[in-house]
Write a protein that holds these residues in place. Sequence first.
Motif, PDB file in Angstrom:
ATOM      1  N   ASP A   1       4.215   5.644  -5.503  1.00  0.00           N
ATOM      2  CA  ASP A   1       4.164   5.661  -6.965  1.00  0.00           C
ATOM      3  C   ASP A   1       3.100   6.625  -7.485  1.00  0.00           C
ATOM      4  N   GLU A   2       1.996   6.752  -6.756  1.00  0.00           N
ATOM      5  CA  GLU A   2       0.909   7.619  -7.187  1.00  0.00           C
ATOM      6  C   GLU A   2       1.132   9.081  -6.822  1.00  0.00           C
ATOM      7  N   ALA A   3       1.981   9.340  -5.851  1.00  0.00           N
ATOM      8  CA  ALA A   3       2.205  10.714  -5.391  1.00  0.00           C
ATOM      9  C   ALA A   3       2.870  11.519  -6.505  1.00  0.00           C
ATOM     10  N   PRO A   4       2.416  12.748  -6.688  1.00  0.00           N
ATOM     11  CA  PRO A   4       3.058  13.585  -7.715  1.00  0.00           C
ATOM     12  C   PRO A   4       4.481  13.915  -7.311  1.00  0.00           C
ATOM     13  N   ARG A   5       5.326  13.928  -8.280  1.00  0.00           N
ATOM     14  CA  ARG A   5       6.727  14.241  -8.035  1.00  0.00           C
ATOM     15  C   ARG A   5       6.898  15.750  -7.992  1.00  0.00           C
ATOM     16  N   LYS A   6       7.237  16.255  -6.831  1.00  0.00           N
ATOM     17  CA  LYS A   6       7.445  17.700  -6.664  1.00  0.00           C
ATOM     18  C   LYS A   6       8.889  17.946  -6.283  1.00  0.00           C
ATOM     19  N   GLN A   7       9.481  18.912  -6.899  1.00  0.00           N
ATOM     20  CA  GLN A   7      10.822  19.321  -6.530  1.00  0.00           C
ATOM     21  C   GLN A   7      10.711  20.606  -5.734  1.00  0.00           C
TER      22      GLN A   7
ATOM     23  N   ARG B   1       0.825  -1.204   0.000  1.00  0.00           N
ATOM     24  CA  ARG B   1       0.000   0.000   0.000  1.00  0.00           C
ATOM     25  C   ARG B   1       0.861   1.257   0.000  1.00  0.00           C
ATOM     26  N   LEU B   2       1.891   1.266   0.831  1.00  0.00           N
ATOM     27  CA  LEU B   2       2.764   2.435   0.911  1.00  0.00           C
ATOM     28  C   LEU B   2       3.552   2.633  -0.381  1.00  0.00           C
ATOM     29  N   ARG B   3       3.983   1.540  -0.984  1.00  0.00           N
ATOM     30  CA  ARG B   3       4.690   1.653  -2.272  1.00  0.00           C
ATOM     31  C   ARG B   3       3.761   2.212  -3.348  1.00  0.00           C
TER      32      ARG B   3
END
Length: 97
Positions: free
Chosen positions: A60-66, A54-56
């Motif tokens: 993976d679904e979280a938007p990549r923010k810099q 679930r955490l993985r």
Amino acid sequence: MEIKYTAKDILEKDFKTGMRGYNQDEVDHFLDDIIQDYEKFSKQMEQLQNENKRLRAEIDEAPRKQATPAPGTTNFDILRRLSHLENHVFGNKLNNE
């Protein structure tokens, strides 16, 4: 890591008895405790594996923010803020000692 025995394997294990063998009731009681622990470990392992999946998936679904500075923020502004922060943190420590 491979699991050799299931709780059922342990439950159904039959030991040979000898002339000076172990007390069969004591062995059975000990194996019963092991089976209970083994079942608890198996359930806990399954829960942890599900949580890990679930955490993985969340990662993976979280938007990549810099981390980027706010518009209009310059390096000078960032350095000035750091300087104020250092004065606040270390200045208070020096005054209290």
